[in-house]
Write an enzyme that holds these catalytic residues in place. Structure first.
Site, PDB file in Angstrom:
ATOM      1  CG  ASP A   1      -1.707   1.214   1.424  1.00  0.00           C
ATOM      2  OD1 ASP A   1      -2.381   1.612   0.448  1.00  0.00           O
ATOM      3  OD2 ASP A   1      -1.667   1.805   2.515  1.00  0.00           O
TER       4      ASP A   1
ATOM      5  CG  ASP B   1      -1.567   7.773   0.659  1.00  0.00           C
ATOM      6  OD1 ASP B   1      -1.229   8.957   0.753  1.00  0.00           O
ATOM      7  OD2 ASP B   1      -1.852   7.228  -0.434  1.00  0.00           O
TER       8      ASP B   1
ATOM      9  CG  ASP C   1      -2.202   2.211   6.455  1.00  0.00           C
ATOM     10  OD1 ASP C   1      -2.551   3.271   7.014  1.00  0.00           O
ATOM     11  OD2 ASP C   1      -2.594   1.894   5.317  1.00  0.00           O
TER      12      ASP C   1
END
Length: 219
Positions: free
Chosen positions: A7, A9, A166
């Site tokens: 991922d 961000d 995240d």
């Protein structure tokens, strides 16, 4: 692991300040009250259209969302590297994984042109054989379409492909694709990782390379 899908961000980059600034500039443009940065952070993860709709709040019309989204994308494109930086240890981890022969890619719900601009601007584009964004496919994460495309391109089996993210969006993406998932605890939405839980949690990105390389990972 042969293929590691990251991922963007909250995982590789800390883009919180730039995203919050862009959202609040959009809200001012729409004559709305600004949000706290923490509130904006909690809205990140499902792509720009969802972020903007959440920021406008319940009751926003489709026309208002479309107008706000157009402004947001334009503003953010001009400011997406004002404060955005790699998280500590990311570059060193990418070095170790590349030197070990791992294939790496980015799969994010951020628009692809913006994602590639940021990855290139931060000097990490050469580590990745592919960067896909939220508008690269018909569907976004947690749909597994992006993972399937990357597995096919890399020639990697499900059991040798790892998703690193995240948030619960990344965990669900991995589950839907039938691959394992590792999540960082320093990202935008650590509270979302309780359910569904990833296969492994790490507090620092360096721990990913420690796990995959130093502990004798043989996959």
């Amino acid at each position: 692991m042969d293929l590691i899908i990251f991922d963007l961000d909250g995982t590789l980059i800390d883009s919180r300040h730039d995203l919050a600034n862009a959202v609040n500039a959009t809200l001012r443009y729409m004559d709305r009250e600004p949000l706290t940065n923490e509130r904006v952070y909690s809205y990140v993860g499902n792509g720009a259209p969802v972020l903007v709709r959440r920021a406008l709040g319940e009751g926003a019309t489709d026309a208002e969302v479309a107008k706000a989204l157009e402004f947001f994308l334009s503003f953010y494109a001009d400011h997406d590297l004002d404060y955005t930086r790699l998280y500590p240890g990311v570059r060193e981890t990418l070095d170790r994984l590349r030197d070990a022969g791992k294939r790496m890619a980015v799969l994010t719900n951020k628009p692809v042109r913006m994602s590639r601009h940021i990855v290139d601007g931060l000097g990490v584009a050469p580590y990745f054989f592919q960067v896909y964004g939220g508008n690269s496919f018909e569907t976004k994460k947690p749909d597994p379409m992006g993972v399937e495309a990357l597995r096919k391109e890399a020639g990697s089996a499900r059991e040798t492909t790892l998703m690193v993210g995240d948030s619960s969006v990344d965990v669900l993406t991995a589950r839907n694709a039938g691959i394992p998932c590792c999540c960082v605890t320093y990202g935008f939405q650590p509270d979302s990782l309780a359910d569904p839980a990833p296969d492994r949690l790490i507090d620092h990105m360096e721990q990913l390379a420690d796990w995959l390389l130093d502990t004798g990972d043989s996959q």
